[in-house]
Design a protein around this motif. Structure first.
Motif, mmCIF file in Angstrom:
data_model
loop_
_atom_site.group_PDB
_atom_site.id
_atom_site.type_symbol
_atom_site.label_atom_id
_atom_site.label_comp_id
_atom_site.label_asym_id
_atom_site.label_seq_id
_atom_site.Cartn_x
_atom_site.Cartn_y
_atom_site.Cartn_z
ATOM 1 N N LYS A 88 15.994 -14.628 -40.980
ATOM 2 C CA LYS A 88 16.538 -16.110 -40.929
ATOM 3 C C LYS A 88 16.926 -16.311 -42.338
ATOM 4 O O LYS A 88 18.182 -17.051 -42.171
ATOM 5 C CB LYS A 88 15.087 -16.866 -40.769
ATOM 6 N N ILE A 121 11.115 -8.006 -32.079
ATOM 7 C CA ILE A 121 11.474 -9.261 -31.177
ATOM 8 C C ILE A 121 10.226 -9.794 -30.831
ATOM 9 O O ILE A 121 10.060 -11.158 -30.870
ATOM 10 C CB ILE A 121 12.088 -8.741 -29.846
ATOM 11 N N TYR A 122 8.981 -9.312 -30.873
ATOM 12 C CA TYR A 122 7.709 -9.984 -30.648
ATOM 13 C C TYR A 122 6.932 -10.033 -31.850
ATOM 14 O O TYR A 122 7.174 -9.269 -32.908
ATOM 15 C CB TYR A 122 6.890 -9.512 -29.623
ATOM 16 N N ASN A 123 6.319 -11.189 -31.846
ATOM 17 C CA ASN A 123 5.438 -11.593 -32.976
ATOM 18 C C ASN A 123 5.988 -11.170 -34.412
ATOM 19 O O ASN A 123 5.199 -10.920 -35.649
ATOM 20 C CB ASN A 123 4.112 -10.624 -32.930
ATOM 21 N N SER A 124 7.146 -11.667 -34.533
ATOM 22 C CA SER A 124 7.954 -11.719 -35.820
ATOM 23 C C SER A 124 8.155 -13.202 -36.109
ATOM 24 O O SER A 124 8.648 -14.033 -35.326
ATOM 25 C CB SER A 124 9.092 -11.054 -35.856
ATOM 26 N N TYR A 125 7.907 -13.428 -37.550
ATOM 27 C CA TYR A 125 8.230 -14.801 -37.788
ATOM 28 C C TYR A 125 9.512 -14.955 -38.380
ATOM 29 O O TYR A 125 9.757 -16.179 -38.895
ATOM 30 C CB TYR A 125 7.064 -15.320 -38.774
ATOM 31 N N SER A 126 10.281 -13.853 -38.601
ATOM 32 C CA SER A 126 11.746 -14.132 -39.443
ATOM 33 C C SER A 126 12.607 -13.398 -38.795
ATOM 34 O O SER A 126 13.653 -13.695 -39.192
ATOM 35 C CB SER A 126 11.348 -13.329 -40.718
ATOM 36 N N THR A 127 12.459 -12.247 -37.714
ATOM 37 C CA THR A 127 13.583 -11.863 -37.389
ATOM 38 C C THR A 127 14.642 -12.291 -36.426
ATOM 39 O O THR A 127 13.743 -13.060 -35.196
ATOM 40 C CB THR A 127 13.220 -10.582 -36.667
ATOM 41 N N VAL A 128 15.999 -12.742 -36.727
ATOM 42 C CA VAL A 128 16.711 -13.218 -35.596
ATOM 43 C C VAL A 128 16.840 -12.284 -34.497
ATOM 44 O O VAL A 128 17.191 -11.198 -34.733
ATOM 45 C CB VAL A 128 18.086 -13.441 -36.334
ATOM 46 N N ARG A 129 16.994 -12.914 -33.302
ATOM 47 C CA ARG A 129 17.049 -11.973 -32.138
ATOM 48 C C ARG A 129 18.454 -11.865 -31.485
ATOM 49 O O ARG A 129 18.771 -12.485 -30.700
ATOM 50 C CB ARG A 129 16.035 -12.608 -31.089
#
Ligand code: SF4
Lengths: 215, 154
Positions: A88, A121-129
Protein backbone atom coordinates in the motif's frame (compact mmCIF):
# COMPACT_ATOMS: atom_id res chain seq x y z
CA UNK A 1 3.04 13.09 -31.35
CA UNK A 2 0.24 15.58 -30.85
CA UNK A 3 1.11 17.38 -34.03
CA UNK A 4 1.19 14.15 -35.99
CA UNK A 5 -1.95 12.61 -34.57
CA UNK A 6 -4.10 15.74 -34.57
CA UNK A 7 -3.14 17.52 -37.74
CA UNK A 8 -1.68 14.99 -40.10
CA UNK A 9 -4.62 12.64 -40.79
CA UNK A 10 -7.03 15.29 -42.13
CA UNK A 11 -4.22 16.99 -44.07
CA UNK A 12 -2.96 13.86 -45.76
CA UNK A 13 -6.21 12.04 -46.35
CA UNK A 14 -7.26 14.79 -48.77
CA UNK A 15 -4.56 13.74 -51.22
CA UNK A 16 -4.99 10.79 -53.55
CA UNK A 17 -3.30 7.80 -51.97
CA UNK A 18 -3.23 9.54 -48.60
CA UNK A 19 -4.89 6.76 -46.55
CA UNK A 20 -2.43 4.20 -47.90
CA UNK A 21 0.42 6.51 -46.97
CA UNK A 22 -0.97 6.87 -43.45
CA UNK A 23 -1.19 3.12 -43.06
CA UNK A 24 2.41 2.60 -44.05
CA UNK A 25 3.41 5.45 -41.75
CA UNK A 26 1.58 3.65 -38.98
CA UNK A 27 3.56 0.51 -39.52
CA UNK A 28 6.83 2.46 -39.51
CA UNK A 29 5.95 4.27 -36.29
CA UNK A 30 4.77 1.09 -34.60
CA UNK A 31 7.85 -0.76 -35.76
CA UNK A 32 10.03 1.95 -34.27
CA UNK A 33 8.12 1.99 -31.02
CA UNK A 34 8.10 -1.75 -30.61
CA UNK A 35 11.80 -2.14 -31.34
CA UNK A 36 13.07 0.46 -28.93
CA UNK A 37 11.25 -0.11 -25.68
CA UNK A 38 13.19 1.48 -22.89
CA UNK A 39 12.28 -0.14 -19.61
CA UNK A 40 12.16 1.72 -16.35
CA UNK A 41 14.17 0.11 -13.61
CA UNK A 42 11.42 -0.71 -11.20
CA UNK A 43 11.43 -3.84 -9.08
CA UNK A 44 10.11 -4.34 -5.62
CA UNK A 45 10.92 -7.90 -4.62
CA UNK A 46 11.96 -11.37 -5.76
CA UNK A 47 10.56 -11.05 -9.29
CA UNK A 48 12.87 -8.10 -9.85
CA UNK A 49 15.85 -10.43 -9.50
CA UNK A 50 14.40 -12.65 -12.19
CA UNK A 51 13.81 -9.72 -14.52
CA UNK A 52 17.35 -8.57 -13.86
CA UNK A 53 18.50 -12.01 -14.99
CA UNK A 54 16.51 -11.57 -18.15
CA UNK A 55 17.29 -7.94 -18.78
CA UNK A 56 20.78 -7.46 -17.45
CA UNK A 57 22.54 -10.75 -17.93
CA UNK A 58 24.47 -11.48 -21.09
CA UNK A 59 23.09 -14.99 -21.45
CA UNK A 60 19.61 -13.81 -22.35
CA UNK A 61 20.61 -10.54 -23.95
CA UNK A 62 17.62 -8.26 -24.04
CA UNK A 63 19.47 -6.03 -26.51
CA UNK A 64 18.31 -8.26 -29.36
CA UNK A 65 14.84 -6.83 -28.94
CA UNK A 66 15.90 -3.26 -28.44
CA UNK A 67 14.81 -3.20 -24.85
CA UNK A 68 18.09 -3.22 -23.00
CA UNK A 69 18.44 0.48 -22.20
CA UNK A 70 17.05 0.44 -18.67
CA UNK A 71 16.52 3.99 -17.54
CA UNK A 72 16.52 5.07 -13.93
CA UNK A 73 14.27 8.01 -14.73
CA UNK A 74 10.62 7.57 -15.72
CA UNK A 75 10.86 10.55 -18.05
CA UNK A 76 13.16 8.64 -20.38
CA UNK A 77 11.37 5.30 -20.21
CA UNK A 78 8.36 3.99 -22.05
CA UNK A 79 8.03 0.49 -20.64
CA UNK A 80 7.22 -0.11 -17.00
CA UNK A 81 8.13 -3.65 -16.00
CA UNK A 82 6.26 -4.15 -12.81
CA UNK A 83 8.20 -6.90 -11.09
CA UNK A 84 7.26 -7.76 -7.59
CA UNK A 85 4.88 -7.31 -4.73
CA UNK A 86 3.19 -3.93 -4.46
CA UNK A 87 2.32 -2.79 -0.98
CA UNK A 88 0.00 0.00 0.00
CA UNK A 89 2.81 2.43 0.72
CA UNK A 90 4.27 1.82 -2.73
CA UNK A 91 0.97 2.54 -4.42
CA UNK A 92 1.21 6.37 -4.64
CA UNK A 93 4.86 6.17 -5.75
CA UNK A 94 4.01 3.72 -8.50
CA UNK A 95 1.17 5.95 -9.63
CA UNK A 96 3.54 8.93 -9.74
CA UNK A 97 6.15 7.01 -11.70
CA UNK A 98 3.56 5.91 -14.20
CA UNK A 99 2.22 9.44 -14.58
CA UNK A 100 5.70 10.80 -15.15
CA UNK A 101 6.39 8.50 -18.07
CA UNK A 102 5.93 10.01 -21.50
CA UNK A 103 3.27 8.72 -23.87
CA UNK A 104 3.12 6.20 -25.42
CA UNK A 105 3.78 4.04 -22.38
CA UNK A 106 3.39 0.33 -21.86
CA UNK A 107 3.18 -1.81 -18.76
CA UNK A 108 4.20 -5.44 -18.31
CA UNK A 109 3.20 -6.95 -14.99
CA UNK A 110 5.29 -9.99 -14.14
CA UNK A 111 4.61 -12.51 -11.44
CA UNK A 112 1.69 -13.65 -9.39
CA UNK A 113 2.05 -10.70 -7.03
CA UNK A 114 1.54 -8.09 -9.72
CA UNK A 115 -1.35 -10.06 -11.19
CA UNK A 116 -3.43 -10.69 -8.09
CA UNK A 117 -1.41 -10.34 -4.92
CA UNK A 118 -0.13 -13.87 -5.42
CA UNK A 119 0.98 -15.68 -2.31
CA UNK A 120 -0.01 -12.70 -0.20
CA UNK A 121 -3.59 -12.35 -1.32
CA UNK A 122 -5.08 -13.67 1.95
CA UNK A 123 -4.46 -12.41 5.46
CA UNK A 124 -2.20 -9.60 4.35
CA UNK A 125 -2.62 -6.15 5.77
CA UNK A 126 -0.55 -4.38 3.15
CA UNK A 127 -0.35 -6.15 -0.22
CA UNK A 128 -2.22 -4.53 -3.10
CA UNK A 129 -4.16 -7.24 -4.92
CA UNK A 130 -3.01 -6.74 -8.46
CA UNK A 131 -1.36 -3.97 -10.44
CA UNK A 132 -4.59 -3.26 -12.30
CA UNK A 133 -5.89 -1.60 -9.14
CA UNK A 134 -3.34 1.17 -9.66
CA UNK A 135 -2.34 1.46 -13.32
CA UNK A 136 -3.52 -0.02 -16.63
CA UNK A 137 -1.55 -3.11 -17.61
CA UNK A 138 -0.88 -4.26 -21.17
CA UNK A 139 0.69 -7.67 -20.71
CA UNK A 140 0.64 -10.03 -17.75
CA UNK A 141 3.38 -12.62 -17.37
CA UNK A 142 2.38 -15.37 -14.94
CA UNK A 143 4.77 -17.25 -12.70
CA UNK A 144 6.24 -17.00 -9.25
CA UNK A 145 8.70 -15.83 -10.42
CA UNK A 146 8.37 -16.18 -14.21
CA UNK A 147 11.35 -17.72 -15.94
CA UNK A 148 13.41 -15.40 -18.14
CA UNK A 149 11.93 -17.20 -21.16
CA UNK A 150 8.46 -16.35 -19.94
CA UNK A 151 9.48 -12.75 -19.49
CA UNK A 152 10.78 -12.73 -23.05
CA UNK A 153 7.56 -14.23 -24.25
CA UNK A 154 5.75 -11.37 -22.52
CA UNK A 155 8.02 -8.86 -24.20
CA UNK A 156 7.46 -10.42 -27.62
CA UNK A 157 3.73 -10.38 -26.96
CA UNK A 158 3.92 -6.71 -26.13
CA UNK A 159 5.89 -6.00 -29.31
CA UNK A 160 3.31 -7.87 -31.32
CA UNK A 161 0.61 -5.88 -29.62
CA UNK A 162 2.29 -2.58 -30.36
CA UNK A 163 2.72 -3.45 -34.03
CA UNK A 164 -0.93 -4.28 -34.41
CA UNK A 165 -2.14 -1.69 -32.00
CA UNK A 166 -2.37 2.05 -32.08
CA UNK A 167 -2.66 3.95 -35.33
CA UNK A 168 -2.36 7.60 -36.14
CA UNK A 169 -6.09 7.86 -36.67
CA UNK A 170 -6.92 6.16 -33.39
CA UNK A 171 -4.29 7.08 -30.85
CA UNK A 172 -4.47 5.44 -27.42
CA UNK A 173 -6.53 2.61 -28.75
CA UNK A 174 -5.06 -0.58 -27.43
CA UNK A 175 -5.90 -4.22 -27.21
CA UNK A 176 -7.26 -5.62 -23.99
CA UNK A 177 -4.67 -6.78 -21.47
CA UNK A 178 -3.00 -9.94 -22.62
CA UNK A 179 -1.94 -12.86 -20.51
CA UNK A 180 1.38 -13.90 -21.99
CA UNK A 181 1.06 -17.47 -20.86
CA UNK A 182 3.54 -19.80 -22.46
CA UNK A 183 1.26 -22.16 -24.41
CA UNK A 184 1.37 -25.69 -22.96
CA UNK A 185 3.74 -27.97 -24.81
CA UNK A 186 5.81 -25.10 -26.19
CA UNK A 187 9.41 -26.14 -26.27
CA UNK A 188 12.49 -24.03 -25.93
CA UNK A 189 13.31 -24.81 -29.56
CA UNK A 190 10.02 -23.40 -30.79
CA UNK A 191 10.41 -20.31 -28.67
CA UNK A 192 13.90 -19.82 -30.02
CA UNK A 193 12.64 -20.20 -33.56
CA UNK A 194 9.91 -17.67 -32.95
CA UNK A 195 12.42 -15.19 -31.59
CA UNK A 196 14.69 -15.62 -34.59
CA UNK A 197 11.75 -15.24 -36.93
CA UNK A 198 10.69 -12.15 -35.09
CA UNK A 199 14.16 -10.69 -35.28
CA UNK A 200 14.49 -11.41 -38.95
CA UNK A 201 11.16 -10.10 -40.04
CA UNK A 202 11.57 -6.83 -38.20
CA UNK A 203 15.17 -5.95 -38.54
CA UNK A 204 17.24 -4.38 -41.24
CA UNK A 205 20.32 -6.52 -40.71
CA UNK A 206 20.66 -10.16 -41.69
CA UNK A 207 20.84 -12.88 -39.11
CA UNK A 208 22.35 -16.29 -39.55
CA UNK A 209 20.00 -19.26 -39.31
CA UNK A 210 21.53 -20.56 -36.16
CA UNK A 211 21.96 -18.58 -32.98
CA UNK A 212 25.64 -18.28 -32.32
CA UNK A 213 25.61 -18.11 -28.54
CA UNK A 214 23.31 -19.78 -26.05
CA UNK A 215 19.69 -18.89 -25.87
CA UNK B 1 34.68 -22.16 24.76
CA UNK B 2 32.50 -24.99 23.48
CA UNK B 3 28.78 -24.71 23.03
CA UNK B 4 28.08 -26.69 26.21
CA UNK B 5 30.46 -24.63 28.33
CA UNK B 6 28.96 -21.42 27.04
CA UNK B 7 25.45 -22.58 27.86
CA UNK B 8 26.55 -23.74 31.33
CA UNK B 9 28.20 -20.44 32.10
CA UNK B 10 25.32 -18.34 30.82
CA UNK B 11 22.81 -20.39 32.79
CA UNK B 12 24.90 -19.97 35.89
CA UNK B 13 24.36 -16.21 35.80
CA UNK B 14 20.94 -16.31 37.46
CA UNK B 15 18.17 -18.64 38.60
CA UNK B 16 15.29 -19.49 36.34
CA UNK B 17 17.30 -19.65 33.14
CA UNK B 18 16.85 -22.75 31.04
CA UNK B 19 18.50 -24.17 27.96
CA UNK B 20 16.26 -24.52 24.94
CA UNK B 21 16.94 -27.91 23.45
CA UNK B 22 15.24 -27.79 20.03
CA UNK B 23 17.66 -25.40 18.47
CA UNK B 24 20.62 -25.69 16.16
CA UNK B 25 22.60 -23.10 18.07
CA UNK B 26 23.15 -22.31 21.76
CA UNK B 27 19.86 -20.96 23.03
CA UNK B 28 18.71 -19.94 26.50
CA UNK B 29 15.35 -18.84 27.89
CA UNK B 30 15.62 -15.87 30.22
CA UNK B 31 12.86 -14.58 32.52
CA UNK B 32 11.97 -11.03 31.60
CA UNK B 33 12.60 -9.51 35.06
CA UNK B 34 16.24 -10.59 34.98
CA UNK B 35 16.84 -9.85 31.32
CA UNK B 36 18.37 -6.37 31.55
CA UNK B 37 20.99 -7.30 34.14
CA UNK B 38 21.89 -10.47 32.27
CA UNK B 39 22.20 -8.52 29.02
CA UNK B 40 24.64 -6.17 30.72
CA UNK B 41 26.71 -9.13 31.87
CA UNK B 42 26.64 -10.71 28.42
CA UNK B 43 28.08 -7.57 26.95
CA UNK B 44 30.72 -6.68 29.54
CA UNK B 45 31.83 -10.02 31.02
CA UNK B 46 35.27 -11.14 29.80
CA UNK B 47 33.99 -14.68 29.22
CA UNK B 48 31.19 -13.65 26.84
CA UNK B 49 31.97 -10.29 25.20
CA UNK B 50 28.84 -10.23 23.06
CA UNK B 51 29.49 -6.91 21.39
CA UNK B 52 27.18 -7.41 18.44
CA UNK B 53 23.41 -7.72 18.46
CA UNK B 54 22.86 -9.16 15.02
CA UNK B 55 19.11 -9.59 15.06
CA UNK B 56 16.04 -9.08 17.12
CA UNK B 57 12.68 -10.65 16.40
CA UNK B 58 9.38 -11.59 17.98
CA UNK B 59 6.98 -14.52 17.76
CA UNK B 60 3.34 -14.48 18.73
CA UNK B 61 2.09 -17.56 20.63
CA UNK B 62 -1.65 -17.04 21.06
CA UNK B 63 -2.34 -20.44 22.68
CA UNK B 64 0.20 -19.80 25.38
CA UNK B 65 -0.85 -16.16 25.60
CA UNK B 66 2.73 -15.02 25.24
CA UNK B 67 4.96 -13.07 22.89
CA UNK B 68 8.46 -14.44 22.56
CA UNK B 69 11.28 -11.99 21.93
CA UNK B 70 14.30 -13.50 20.22
CA UNK B 71 17.76 -11.95 20.33
CA UNK B 72 20.77 -13.06 18.33
CA UNK B 73 24.15 -12.19 19.77
CA UNK B 74 27.58 -12.56 18.28
CA UNK B 75 30.98 -11.89 19.76
CA UNK B 76 33.40 -10.44 17.23
CA UNK B 77 36.38 -10.99 19.51
CA UNK B 78 35.61 -14.53 20.69
CA UNK B 79 33.65 -15.68 17.67
CA UNK B 80 30.78 -17.43 19.42
CA UNK B 81 27.10 -16.72 19.18
CA UNK B 82 24.07 -17.07 21.40
CA UNK B 83 20.34 -16.90 20.98
CA UNK B 84 18.23 -15.58 23.83
CA UNK B 85 14.47 -16.04 24.11
CA UNK B 86 12.48 -13.84 26.46
CA UNK B 87 8.76 -14.36 26.92
CA UNK B 88 6.38 -11.55 27.86
CA UNK B 89 2.65 -11.70 28.39
CA UNK B 90 0.42 -10.96 25.45
CA UNK B 91 -1.94 -8.64 27.31
CA UNK B 92 0.75 -6.38 28.66
CA UNK B 93 3.92 -6.86 26.64
CA UNK B 94 6.61 -4.82 28.36
CA UNK B 95 10.32 -5.57 27.97
CA UNK B 96 13.47 -3.64 28.84
CA UNK B 97 15.06 -1.73 25.99
CA UNK B 98 18.60 -2.69 25.08
CA UNK B 99 19.26 0.67 23.48
CA UNK B 100 21.83 1.69 26.10
CA UNK B 101 23.86 -1.46 25.51
CA UNK B 102 23.53 -2.01 21.77
CA UNK B 103 22.37 1.19 20.04
CA UNK B 104 21.29 -0.77 16.96
CA UNK B 105 18.34 -2.07 18.89
CA UNK B 106 16.66 1.32 18.76
CA UNK B 107 15.19 0.70 15.31
CA UNK B 108 14.80 -3.03 15.81
CA UNK B 109 12.65 -2.32 18.84
CA UNK B 110 10.68 0.29 16.96
CA UNK B 111 9.93 -2.31 14.31
CA UNK B 112 8.79 -4.87 16.87
CA UNK B 113 6.68 -2.23 18.57
CA UNK B 114 5.19 -1.34 15.20
CA UNK B 115 4.24 -4.87 14.21
CA UNK B 116 3.72 -6.67 17.56
CA UNK B 117 2.96 -3.89 20.01
CA UNK B 118 5.72 -4.79 22.47
CA UNK B 119 6.49 -1.78 24.65
CA UNK B 120 10.12 -1.27 25.54
CA UNK B 121 10.75 0.60 28.75
CA UNK B 122 13.43 3.34 28.56
CA UNK B 123 13.36 3.39 24.78
CA UNK B 124 14.33 6.90 23.61
CA UNK B 125 11.85 7.18 20.74
CA UNK B 126 9.19 4.48 20.61
CA UNK B 127 7.21 5.39 17.48
CA UNK B 128 5.92 3.33 14.59
CA UNK B 129 8.59 2.60 12.00
CA UNK B 130 6.91 1.21 8.87
CA UNK B 131 3.20 1.81 9.25
CA UNK B 132 1.39 5.12 9.34
CA UNK B 133 1.30 6.85 12.71
CA UNK B 134 -2.47 6.54 12.95
CA UNK B 135 -2.53 2.82 12.19
CA UNK B 136 -4.72 0.84 14.59
CA UNK B 137 -3.56 -2.50 15.93
CA UNK B 138 -0.42 -4.56 15.40
CA UNK B 139 -0.60 -6.51 12.15
CA UNK B 140 1.76 -9.39 12.91
CA UNK B 141 -0.29 -10.56 15.87
CA UNK B 142 -2.08 -13.72 14.81
CA UNK B 143 -5.56 -12.41 15.66
CA UNK B 144 -5.14 -9.10 13.80
CA UNK B 145 -7.91 -8.16 11.39
CA UNK B 146 -8.80 -5.05 9.44
CA UNK B 147 -11.17 -4.01 6.68
CA UNK B 148 -8.62 -4.31 3.89
CA UNK B 149 -7.57 -7.85 4.71
CA UNK B 150 -9.14 -10.80 2.88
CA UNK B 151 -9.89 -13.76 5.09
CA UNK B 152 -8.64 -17.08 3.84
CA UNK B 153 -11.78 -19.01 2.85
CA UNK B 154 -10.57 -22.41 4.09
S1 SF4 C 1 5.23 -13.42 -7.76
FE1 SF4 C 1 6.49 -14.73 -6.47
S2 SF4 C 1 8.61 -14.30 -7.12
FE2 SF4 C 1 7.30 -12.64 -7.88
S3 SF4 C 1 7.40 -11.03 -6.34
FE3 SF4 C 1 5.62 -12.30 -5.88
S4 SF4 C 1 6.37 -13.82 -4.41
FE4 SF4 C 1 8.16 -12.93 -5.42
Amino acid sequence: MGLITDQMPPMIEAFPGGPAFLTSLDSIINWARSSSLWPLTFGTSCCAIEVMMAAGAAHHDLARFGAEVARPSPRQADLLVLAGTIVKRMEPRLRTLYDQMAEPKYVIATGACAISGGPFIYNSYSTVRGAHEIIPVDVYVPGCPPRPEAFFYGLLTLQKMIREGETIRKPNERRKPVLANLPPGLTLEQLRKEMIQNLESHSVTKFSDKPTGGF
Amino acid sequence: MTKEELLQQVCGLADGMTIQEQSNQPTVNVPVEKWLSIAKTLKSDQRFQFDMLSDQAAIDWPQENQIELVYQFYSTSLGHNLMVCVRVSRQNPIAPSLYQLWPISEWQEREIFDLFGVRYSDHPDLRRLFLEDDWKGYPLLKDYKDDFMLERPW
